[in-house]
Design a protein around this motif. Structure first.
Motif, PDB file in Angstrom:
ATOM      1  N   ARG A 111       0.642  -1.478   0.157  1.00  0.00           N
ATOM      2  CA  ARG A 111      -0.109   0.237   0.151  1.00  0.00           C
ATOM      3  C   ARG A 111       1.056   1.015  -0.129  1.00  0.00           C
ATOM      4  O   ARG A 111       0.488   2.044  -0.447  1.00  0.00           O
ATOM      5  CB  ARG A 111      -0.869   0.213   0.983  1.00  0.00           C
ATOM      6  N   LEU A 112       2.247   1.298   0.725  1.00  0.00           N
ATOM      7  CA  LEU A 112       3.223   2.591   0.678  1.00  0.00           C
ATOM      8  C   LEU A 112       4.092   2.152  -0.519  1.00  0.00           C
ATOM      9  O   LEU A 112       5.383   3.077  -0.732  1.00  0.00           O
ATOM     10  CB  LEU A 112       4.004   2.387   1.917  1.00  0.00           C
ATOM     11  N   LYS A 113       3.662   1.225  -1.189  1.00  0.00           N
ATOM     12  CA  LYS A 113       4.272   1.424  -2.742  1.00  0.00           C
ATOM     13  C   LYS A 113       5.970   1.050  -2.679  1.00  0.00           C
ATOM     14  O   LYS A 113       6.848   0.966  -3.496  1.00  0.00           O
ATOM     15  CB  LYS A 113       4.717   2.837  -3.531  1.00  0.00           C
ATOM     16  N   GLN A 114       6.537  -0.140  -1.669  1.00  0.00           N
ATOM     17  CA  GLN A 114       7.001  -0.719  -1.330  1.00  0.00           C
ATOM     18  C   GLN A 114       7.190  -2.329  -1.658  1.00  0.00           C
ATOM     19  O   GLN A 114       6.139  -2.468  -1.713  1.00  0.00           O
ATOM     20  CB  GLN A 114       7.821  -0.624   0.264  1.00  0.00           C
ATOM     21  N   PRO A 115       8.302  -2.429  -1.806  1.00  0.00           N
ATOM     22  CA  PRO A 115       7.794  -4.142  -1.647  1.00  0.00           C
ATOM     23  C   PRO A 115       8.003  -5.254  -0.345  1.00  0.00           C
ATOM     24  O   PRO A 115       8.146  -4.242   0.476  1.00  0.00           O
ATOM     25  CB  PRO A 115       9.437  -4.769  -1.862  1.00  0.00           C
ATOM     26  N   ALA A 116       6.755  -6.161  -1.022  1.00  0.00           N
ATOM     27  CA  ALA A 116       6.267  -6.684  -0.002  1.00  0.00           C
ATOM     28  C   ALA A 116       7.695  -7.717   1.160  1.00  0.00           C
ATOM     29  O   ALA A 116       7.272  -7.454   2.319  1.00  0.00           O
ATOM     30  CB  ALA A 116       5.600  -8.561  -0.194  1.00  0.00           C
ATOM     31  N   VAL A 117       9.101  -7.515   0.794  1.00  0.00           N
ATOM     32  CA  VAL A 117       9.120  -7.771   1.666  1.00  0.00           C
ATOM     33  C   VAL A 117       9.633  -6.943   2.442  1.00  0.00           C
ATOM     34  O   VAL A 117      10.486  -7.677   4.049  1.00  0.00           O
ATOM     35  CB  VAL A 117      10.851  -8.629   0.770  1.00  0.00           C
ATOM     36  N   LEU A 118       9.845  -6.143   2.718  1.00  0.00           N
ATOM     37  CA  LEU A 118      10.186  -4.638   3.277  1.00  0.00           C
ATOM     38  C   LEU A 118       9.006  -5.425   4.775  1.00  0.00           C
ATOM     39  O   LEU A 118       9.137  -4.946   5.614  1.00  0.00           O
ATOM     40  CB  LEU A 118       9.782  -3.200   3.331  1.00  0.00           C
ATOM     41  N   GLY A 119       7.706  -5.350   4.317  1.00  0.00           N
ATOM     42  CA  GLY A 119       6.760  -5.918   5.260  1.00  0.00           C
ATOM     43  C   GLY A 119       6.666  -6.397   6.393  1.00  0.00           C
ATOM     44  O   GLY A 119       6.670  -6.745   7.281  1.00  0.00           O
ATOM     45  N   GLU A 120       7.218  -7.531   5.551  1.00  0.00           N
ATOM     46  CA  GLU A 120       7.649  -8.839   6.087  1.00  0.00           C
ATOM     47  C   GLU A 120       8.820  -8.934   7.264  1.00  0.00           C
ATOM     48  O   GLU A 120       8.829  -9.283   8.044  1.00  0.00           O
ATOM     49  CB  GLU A 120       7.856 -10.338   5.044  1.00  0.00           C
ATOM     50  N   LEU A 121      10.006  -7.913   6.734  1.00  0.00           N
ATOM     51  CA  LEU A 121      10.972  -7.906   7.737  1.00  0.00           C
ATOM     52  C   LEU A 121      10.208  -6.838   8.850  1.00  0.00           C
ATOM     53  O   LEU A 121      10.537  -7.042   9.990  1.00  0.00           O
ATOM     54  CB  LEU A 121      11.782  -6.785   6.936  1.00  0.00           C
ATOM     55  N   VAL A 122       9.344  -6.199   8.259  1.00  0.00           N
ATOM     56  CA  VAL A 122       8.996  -5.163   9.522  1.00  0.00           C
ATOM     57  C   VAL A 122       7.748  -5.386  11.051  1.00  0.00           C
ATOM     58  O   VAL A 122       8.508  -5.253  12.047  1.00  0.00           O
ATOM     59  CB  VAL A 122       9.013  -3.205   9.475  1.00  0.00           C
ATOM     60  N   GLY A 123       6.577  -6.885  10.059  1.00  0.00           N
ATOM     61  CA  GLY A 123       6.235  -7.478  10.477  1.00  0.00           C
ATOM     62  C   GLY A 123       7.367  -8.541  11.683  1.00  0.00           C
ATOM     63  O   GLY A 123       6.608  -8.436  12.983  1.00  0.00           O
ATOM     64  N   GLY A 124       8.010  -8.774  11.516  1.00  0.00           N
ATOM     65  CA  GLY A 124       9.381  -9.460  11.722  1.00  0.00           C
ATOM     66  C   GLY A 124       9.424  -8.607  13.336  1.00  0.00           C
ATOM     67  O   GLY A 124       9.885  -8.823  14.654  1.00  0.00           O
ATOM     68  N   VAL A 125       9.982  -7.767  12.733  1.00  0.00           N
ATOM     69  CA  VAL A 125      10.601  -6.020  13.819  1.00  0.00           C
ATOM     70  C   VAL A 125      10.325  -6.594  14.753  1.00  0.00           C
ATOM     71  O   VAL A 125      10.149  -6.590  16.534  1.00  0.00           O
ATOM     72  CB  VAL A 125      11.248  -5.644  13.734  1.00  0.00           C
ATOM     73  N   VAL A 126       8.413  -6.151  14.771  1.00  0.00           N
ATOM     74  CA  VAL A 126       7.273  -5.585  15.326  1.00  0.00           C
ATOM     75  C   VAL A 126       7.089  -7.230  16.280  1.00  0.00           C
ATOM     76  O   VAL A 126       7.080  -6.948  17.658  1.00  0.00           O
ATOM     77  CB  VAL A 126       6.177  -5.273  15.156  1.00  0.00           C
ATOM     78  N   LEU A 127       6.991  -8.261  15.615  1.00  0.00           N
ATOM     79  CA  LEU A 127       6.563  -9.570  16.515  1.00  0.00           C
ATOM     80  C   LEU A 127       7.429  -9.515  17.927  1.00  0.00           C
ATOM     81  O   LEU A 127       7.160  -9.360  19.309  1.00  0.00           O
ATOM     82  CB  LEU A 127       6.404 -10.540  15.512  1.00  0.00           C
ATOM     83  N   ALA A 128       8.645  -9.499  17.411  1.00  0.00           N
ATOM     84  CA  ALA A 128       9.733 -10.056  18.478  1.00  0.00           C
ATOM     85  C   ALA A 128       9.821  -9.055  19.694  1.00  0.00           C
ATOM     86  O   ALA A 128      10.209  -9.488  20.856  1.00  0.00           O
ATOM     87  CB  ALA A 128      11.313 -10.401  17.953  1.00  0.00           C
ATOM     88  N   ASN A 129       9.691  -6.991  19.187  1.00  0.00           N
ATOM     89  CA  ASN A 129       9.777  -6.530  20.281  1.00  0.00           C
ATOM     90  C   ASN A 129       8.997  -6.801  21.228  1.00  0.00           C
ATOM     91  O   ASN A 129       8.864  -4.991  21.682  1.00  0.00           O
ATOM     92  CB  ASN A 129      10.785  -4.842  19.370  1.00  0.00           C
ATOM     93  N   LEU A 130       7.394  -7.277  21.038  1.00  0.00           N
ATOM     94  CA  LEU A 130       6.632  -6.608  22.029  1.00  0.00           C
ATOM     95  C   LEU A 130       7.148  -7.354  22.917  1.00  0.00           C
ATOM     96  O   LEU A 130       6.429  -6.955  24.469  1.00  0.00           O
ATOM     97  CB  LEU A 130       5.276  -8.070  21.091  1.00  0.00           C
TER      98      LEU A 130
END
Lengths: 434, 434
Positions: B38-57
Motif C-alpha cells: 500500500r505504501l508502494k514498497q516491496p512486500a519483503v520490507l513489510g515482512e521484515l518490519v512485521g518480524g521486527v514488530v512481533l519480536a519486539n513485543l
C-alpha cells in the motif's frame, strides 16, 4: 545475544544435512513410487518400500540412511507433510458431506476400536504370559488407532476420495484417533492409580472425552461461521500468495489447538480442510488466482513423500530374525486386521460396500508408534509396560498393515464399482456420482 | 529402538509448536506485506518490519515471539525458505545469461568487497581503540558479504529480475559470498596462527579459493551437461510430482555440496536454478504439466516469508538505547553502504545503470550474522574477537541496510527505465528486452 547467534549458526550448518536428506528421500520416493505404479499399486506403497530399502541398507553396512530416522529436523518435515496431507484430503470434502456419514463413521469406529482392543489384549495374554495384565491391556490399547494418513493417501492415489465409503473411512479414522486417545488416557490413568494404590480416575477420563468432542464440534461450527469472513478480509490484503497463506495459517492454528488439548495435530489439519470450501475464495477466483487445491498440491508433492518414506525407514528388517518377535508380530497383525473387520458391521444396510470399509480401516501408523513409545517410558512395579520385543512386534504390525491395505483396497473398490455398474446396467469403469 | 521412539514422540509434540509459529509468522508476513505494498514498497520490507514488530513485543512483556528466534525448527524452515528463494531466482536466468555478465559481476564484487573491508577496518580502528588490530580486521571482514536473498526478493517483487543490472547484482552477490568466505578463512587463519605464534597459512587460503572456483565451475558445467539427461530419465517415471521433485532434489544436492566444501548452501541453490532451463522439461510440458516455475511458486509463498520475518525478528530495538552501540552501528552502516558504492565503478562504460548496481549491493543478511557469530566464539589472548556491543552494532547495520535497499532500488530502477525510455523515444513504463 549469544543464544540467537548460536542458533543462527546451527541452522546454517544443519541445513546442508537436511537438504541432502531431502534429496535422498525424494529420490527414493519417486523411484519407489514409479515401481509401485508400474505394478498397478498406489504410489504410497512404493514410497514406504523405498524407505524400508534405504534404511535397511544398514544390514549391508551403510548406516547413514538409518541415522536419518532419528533426525529431529527430518522428523518435523515429515510431520508437516502429514498435516499438509490431511489438510489436502479434508479440502476434498465439506462439513455437510461429513455430517451425512457422521453417525455411520462413529458406529464404524467404535466397533473397530472395541474389537481390536479385545483381540490385542487376548494376544498379549496368550503370548506374553509372564507379563502383567496391565501390559496386556496396554498392548490392546496400542493397536486400536487406524492411520488416517495411509488410507487417505491410498484413496487419493486411486482417485476414490469422493466416494461415500471414503468419507465413512476417513471420518471413522478421525474418530478412531479420538477413541484411541481416550483408551490410552484411561489405561494410563488406571496404571498410574495402580502404582500409587489409588482407584482409577473417572474425572480425568471424562475430561479427555469432553475436550475431544468440544474441539471437533467447536472447530467445525465456529470454523464454518468464521472462515468466509476471514477470507473476505484476506482478499483485501495486497501482495502475492494471500489465499494460500491464509488457508495454511488456518490449518496450522487448528492443528496447534488440537495438539494443545491433547489430540493428534493431524485431527486439526483435517478439520481445517473440512471447514474450508470453494465458496470461501470466490473473491480470489474472480481475480483469476488458482484454486486453493492447486496451490496446496506442490507443497504436498514436496512434503508428503517425506512422511511416507520416513515411516518405511522406521522398519528394522533385522527384527524379523527373532522367532518370538515374529510370532507376536504375526498374531498382533492378525488381531489388528481382524478387529477392524468389525467395522464392516457398522456399514451394513446403508448401501455402502462393507468390505471396503473394513479393509480401509486396517492401516496403522504414527499414532500406534507413539502409543508404543509412550508405553516404553511407563513402568509399573519395575516392569516396562512395553518392552523392546513388543515394540518391534508393533512396528512390524504397522508395516504389514500398511503394505497390505493399498492392494486390498484397490481390489475391493474396483470390485465395488464393477458391482455398482452391473446393477445400474452401465459399462464398468463409469461411476455414478453417488 | 528407544532413540527412534523418543524421536517420533518428540516430533509429534513439537509439530504443534512449529505449526503455531508458522501461523503467526505467515500472518505477520501478509499483514506487513499488505502495508508495504500500500505504501508502494516491496512486500519483503513489510515482512521484515512485521518480524521486527512481533519480536519486539517483548518490550511490552510478550516474550513468546522473541523465543521463536531461537527455535531450531523454525530456523531450519527459514533456511529452507532461503534455499527455495535462491533456487526460484536462479530459475529466472540461465548460465548463458550469467556468462554475459560474469566478468562484470566479478569486477563489481571485488571492488565492493575490498572497499567495504577497508572502511569497516577503519571504523573499528577509529571507534574501538581499546581492542586489538585483529578485532578491527575481523569487523571489516564481517561486513563485506552482500545478502543475495534480500536483493533477489526486491528485484522479484519489483518484477525487474530479468534486467541485466539484476543479473550483475545477483552474480556479484554470489561471488561476494565466495570472496567473503575467502577473507574470513584468511583472517581466521591469521588469528589462529597469531595465537600459536606461527606464520599465516597461504596453503589454507589457496584451498578455500580453489574449492569455491571448482564448485562454481563444476556445478555449472557438469550441471548443464547432466541435467537434460536427468530430466529425460525422470520423465519416464510414473506417478505425480516427478518434475517438481526432480528439480528440488537437484537444488538440495547442490546446496549440500556447496555447504560441504565450506560455501554457503544458498550458493548451491542459486547454481541449481541457473543450470535448470525450460528446455529440460519439454517432455513434461508436452504432457500438459505445469511449468516448474509455477510449481515452485507455492512452496516459495509458504517458506520464503518465514525467512524474512525471522530475519526481522532477530532485531532487538532495545540495543538502540546504548549510545556507544548506536555510534558504532551508525558508522558501520555508513561503511557498509559507502563501500558497496565502489561496485558502481565496475559497471561504468558497459551500458549499465551504475547507481542501481551500487544500491543493489547494499543489503547485508544471514552471512554477515553468521560471520559475527563465529567472531563471538573466537578468542585471542583472552579477548573475544567480536564482543556483544559489536555484535549488536552489526545486527543494526544488517537491518538498516535491509530496510534502506528496497525503496532505494525501486526508485533508482524506475529512474533507469524512465531514462532508457526517453533515450529510445518510447513512453515510460514500456521496457526494451535488453
Amino acid at each position: 545475544m549469544m543464544p540467537l547467534a548460536a542458533a543462527a549458526a546451527t541452522g546454517h550448518d544443519s541445513i546442508a544435512h537436511v537438504a541432502l536428506a531431502l534429496a535422498v528421500i525424494l529420490a527414493a520416493a519417486k523411484l519407489g513410487g514409479d515401481l509401485a505404479v508400474r505394478l498397478k499399486q498406489p504410489a504410497v506403497l512404493g514410497e514406504l518400500v523405498g524407505g524400508v530399502v534405504l534404511a535397511n541398507l544398514d544390514l549391508a553396512g551403510v548406516t547413514w540412511f538409518r541415522a536419518l530416522t532419528g533426525d529431529a529436523m527430518v522428523g518435523m518435515l515429515a510431520q508437516l507433510g502429514a498435516l499438509i496431507l490431511l489438510f489436502e484430503v479434508g479440502l476434498e470434502s465439506t462439513v455437510r458431506d461429513m455430517m451425512k456419514v457422521g453417525v455411520t463413521s462413529t458406529v464404524v469406529a467404535a466397533l473397530g476400536v472395541v474389537a481390536t482392543f479385545v483381540l490385542g489384549w487376548g494376544v498379549g495374554t496368550l503370548l506374553l504370559p509372564g507379563r502383567s495384565a496391565y501390559a496386556h491391556v496396554f498392548l490392546g490399547a496400542t493397536i486400536t488407532a487406524t492411520s488416517v494418513g495411509i488410507t487417505a493417501r491410498v484413496l487419493k492415489d486411486l482417485g476414490k476420495a469422493h466416494l461415500p465409503e471414503a468419507r465413512v473411512i476417513l471420518g471413522a479414522a478421525v474418530i478412531d484417533d479420538v477413541l484411541g486417545l481416550v483408551i490410552l488416557a484411561v489405561v494410563a490413568g488406571v496404571i498410574a492409580s495402580a502404582a500409587t494404590g489409588a482407584a482409577p480416575s473417572v474425572g480425568a477420563t471424562a475430561l479427555v472425552v469432553a475436550k475431544a468432542a468440544l474441539f471437533l464440534f467447536g472447530a467445525l461450527t465456529i470454523g464454518l461461521a468464521v472462515s468466509p469472513h476471514l477470507f473476505e478480509a484476506a482478499a483485501r490484503l495486497r501482495g502475492r500468495g494471500v489465499l494460500l497463506t491464509t488457508a495454511l495459517a488456518i490449518c496450522f492454528v487448528l492443528s496447534a489447538i488440537a495438539a494443545a488439548i491433547g489430540l493428534a495435530a493431524i485431527v486439526g489439519a483435517y478439520a481445517a480442510g473440512l471447514v474450508l470450501e470453494d465458496a470461501h475464495w470466490r473473491e480470489f477466483a474472480r481475480r483469476g488466482e488458482q484454486r486453493l487445491q492447486d496451490l496446496v498440491a506442490p507443497i504436498a508433492e514436496f512434503l508428503v513423500p517425506v512422511f511416507f518414506v520416513l515411516m518405511g525407514m522406521r522398519v528394522e528388517l533385522r527384527a524379523f530374525a527373532h522367532a518370538d518377535v515374529l510370532g507376536l508380530a504375526l498374531l498382533l497383525t492378525a488381531a489388528a486386521v481382524a478387529g477392524k473387520q468389525a467395522c464392516a458391521l457398522g456399514a451394513l444396510g446403508r448401501g455402502l460396500d462393507a468390505l471396503s470399509i473394513g479393509l480401509g480401516m486396517i492401516p496403522r501408523g504414527e499414532v500406534v508408534l507413539i502409543f508404543a513409545s509412550i508405553g516404553m517410558t511407563l513402568t509399573l512395579r519395575g516392569e516396562r509396560l512395553v518392552d523392546a520385543a513388543s515394540y518391534s512386534a508393533v512396528v512390524i504390525m504397522v508395516i504389514v498393515t500398511t503394505l497390505v491395505t493399498p492392494p486390498a483396497l484397490a481390489w475391493s473398490l474396483a470390485r465395488r464399482e464393477r458391482r455398482a455398474a452391473s446393477r445400474a446396467g452401465r459399462p464398468p469403469g463409469t461411476t455414478a456420482k453417488d
